[in-house]
Write a protein that holds these residues in place. Structure first.
Motif, PDB file in Angstrom:
ATOM      1  N   ASP A   4      70.193  -8.724 -62.065  1.00  0.00           N
ATOM      2  CA  ASP A   4      69.115  -9.005 -62.794  1.00  0.00           C
ATOM      3  C   ASP A   4      68.735 -10.231 -62.525  1.00  0.00           C
ATOM      4  N   GLY A   5      67.609 -10.416 -62.260  1.00  0.00           N
ATOM      5  CA  GLY A   5      66.998 -11.760 -61.850  1.00  0.00           C
ATOM      6  C   GLY A   5      66.401 -12.579 -63.030  1.00  0.00           C
ATOM      7  N   SER A   6      66.664 -12.100 -64.159  1.00  0.00           N
ATOM      8  CA  SER A   6      66.269 -12.624 -65.554  1.00  0.00           C
ATOM      9  C   SER A   6      67.362 -13.110 -66.212  1.00  0.00           C
ATOM     10  N   GLN A   7      68.413 -12.767 -66.003  1.00  0.00           N
ATOM     11  CA  GLN A   7      69.530 -13.155 -66.714  1.00  0.00           C
ATOM     12  C   GLN A   7      69.916 -14.645 -66.552  1.00  0.00           C
ATOM     13  N   GLY A  12      64.859 -19.586 -60.097  1.00  0.00           N
ATOM     14  CA  GLY A  12      64.919 -19.581 -58.586  1.00  0.00           C
ATOM     15  C   GLY A  12      66.649 -19.625 -57.947  1.00  0.00           C
ATOM     16  N   GLN A  13      67.293 -20.408 -58.931  1.00  0.00           N
ATOM     17  CA  GLN A  13      68.847 -20.445 -58.523  1.00  0.00           C
ATOM     18  C   GLN A  13      69.220 -18.882 -58.149  1.00  0.00           C
ATOM     19  N   ILE A  31      67.691  -7.645 -55.926  1.00  0.00           N
ATOM     20  CA  ILE A  31      67.400  -8.300 -57.161  1.00  0.00           C
ATOM     21  C   ILE A  31      66.118  -7.867 -57.986  1.00  0.00           C
ATOM     22  N   HIS A  32      66.326  -7.655 -59.215  1.00  0.00           N
ATOM     23  CA  HIS A  32      65.082  -6.979 -59.774  1.00  0.00           C
ATOM     24  C   HIS A  32      64.820  -7.882 -61.010  1.00  0.00           C
ATOM     25  N   SER A  33      63.427  -7.806 -61.744  1.00  0.00           N
ATOM     26  CA  SER A  33      63.230  -8.379 -62.917  1.00  0.00           C
ATOM     27  C   SER A  33      63.463  -9.978 -62.741  1.00  0.00           C
ATOM     28  N   ILE A  34      62.731 -10.515 -61.325  1.00  0.00           N
ATOM     29  CA  ILE A  34      62.710 -11.746 -60.937  1.00  0.00           C
ATOM     30  C   ILE A  34      62.041 -12.767 -61.780  1.00  0.00           C
ATOM     31  N   ARG A  35      62.671 -13.700 -62.200  1.00  0.00           N
ATOM     32  CA  ARG A  35      61.919 -14.732 -63.200  1.00  0.00           C
ATOM     33  C   ARG A  35      60.997 -13.927 -64.303  1.00  0.00           C
ATOM     34  N   GLY A  42      57.899 -13.670 -61.205  1.00  0.00           N
ATOM     35  CA  GLY A  42      58.230 -13.182 -59.715  1.00  0.00           C
ATOM     36  C   GLY A  42      58.276 -14.212 -58.617  1.00  0.00           C
ATOM     37  N   LEU A  43      57.976 -13.851 -57.444  1.00  0.00           N
ATOM     38  CA  LEU A  43      58.392 -14.750 -56.555  1.00  0.00           C
ATOM     39  C   LEU A  43      57.330 -16.016 -56.534  1.00  0.00           C
TER      40      LEU A  43
END
Length: 350
Positions: A4-7, A12-13, A31-35, A42-43
């Protein structure tokens, strides 16, 4: 593996760490839910350069990566087994942080035995990112305790918005990373660092230097005695951005405060902000400042043995790394409160 990219820290880390570890260990990761919870989800360009840099080293196919995407499949299993020294040059658009690209590559460089050389073009001193001085003056002597030689040279300044800077990173990595035990500071030695102004700051920097030395002598004392203060001042010619690096050198460690000017922040406010952070780090009594603590977690996780470091308050970045490295490597970090400071410990995976 799914992450989970939002945890927690949710920035970006997570992307940099996941792609670095997946490439080293040769597994696929989604990796989902990025930022997802950031103002611009997102990216961003910065993240794409980091991902592509890792992919280039390992020959990992990366197709259809685009700005603002919220999901990323990184196929680390398709990467080659790199054994030769790495010599690469990477370029950022504009003033994207060179040091954040280096942060994504450093776990890889220390995992492959040999001498490596990386040049990165872009922004050298950016907000919310390490500086070349931090890497060279603070992280480098600490990694030396783990058998890793790191040298980061500032070749050319690059500031927002134009960038155009360059750093060169030389890494000598051992066949096996030694665990670190960094608990006691030892005797205080001196206060060092540099105050760097931009165009037209030559006269002001003289009075700023005098102010900093006076404040350090007054507020940083060991057994009632001030430390020798060897802070230098200079001006660069690439715009007007200012930055400050101050650190206290002890027998066994260095405690630092590094700040880059925010927007139209005055020189005096920048200095005050840097000094206040240094005082805070001095008071907790641990060996690692806020930024060093999370930079050491991946080397500790990859080391061959049990590591322990002391630090002040556990940062959100470190808490995020605890969760990520448990998910990615099965490493458990323990935090042991010791009054004014904490001890972080783990047994490495290598």
């Amino acid at each position: 593996m799914e992450i989970d990219g939002s945890q927690l820290e949710g920035g970006g880390q997570i992307i940099r760490t996941c792609c670095s570890i997946a490439s080293i260990k040769h597994f696929d990761i989604m990796i989902h839910s990025i930022r997802k919870n950031r103002p611009k989800p997102g990216l961003a360009d910065q993240h794409i350069v980091c991902i592509k840099s890792i992919g280039e080293i390992f020959g990992i196919p990366l197709e259809n990566i685009r700005l603002k995407q919220l999901e990323l499949l990184f196929e680390g299993s398709k990467g080659k087994n790199v054994k030769e020294p790495i010599v690469k040059t990477f370029k950022m658009k504009g003033a994207g942080s060179c040091c954040l690209v280096l942060q994504s590559l450093l776990p890889i460089l220390i995992s492959i035995e040999g001498s490596h050389q990386i040049s990165i073009h872009g922004g050298t001193h950016a907000l919310w990112a390490p500086t070349p001085e931090f890497y060279n003056d603070i992280l480098s002597p600490t990694l030396k305790l783990m058998g890793i030689t790191l040298n980061v040279q500032l070749k050319k300044y690059g500031f927002f918005p134009k960038g155009g800077g360059e750093i060169e990173c030389l890494v000598q990595s051992p066949s096996s990373i030694q665990p670190i035990k960094l608990i006691e500071r030892g005797n205080g030695i001196k206060i060092s660092g540099q105050i760097v102004g931009g165009k037209g700051d030559d006269e002001e920097i003289i009075s700023i230097l005098q102010f900093v030395k006076k404040e350090c002598r007054k507020n940083i004392r060991i057994n009632g005695e001030p430390l020798v203060c060897e802070v230098d001042g200079m001006c660069h010619s690439n715009g007007k951005t200012k930055y400050v690096e101050l650190y206290i050198e002890f027998e066994h460690c260095r405690i630092s405060s590094c700040c880059v000017q925010e927007n139209n922040e005055t020189f005096k406010n920048l200095i005050t902000r840097t000094l206040n952070k240094l005082y805070e780090e001095f008071e907790h009594g641990g060996c690692c400042d806020e930024y060093l603590q999370d930079q050491l977690l991946i080397p500790m996780a990859l080391a061959n043995g049990h590591s322990m470091i002391s630090c002040g308050k556990i940062s959100l970045h470190s808490e995020t790394m605890f969760v990520l490295l448990k998910q990615l490597l099965g490493i458990t970090f323990n935090v042991i409160p010791q009054g004014s400071y904490n001890i972080i410990e783990c047994s490495g995976s290598k």
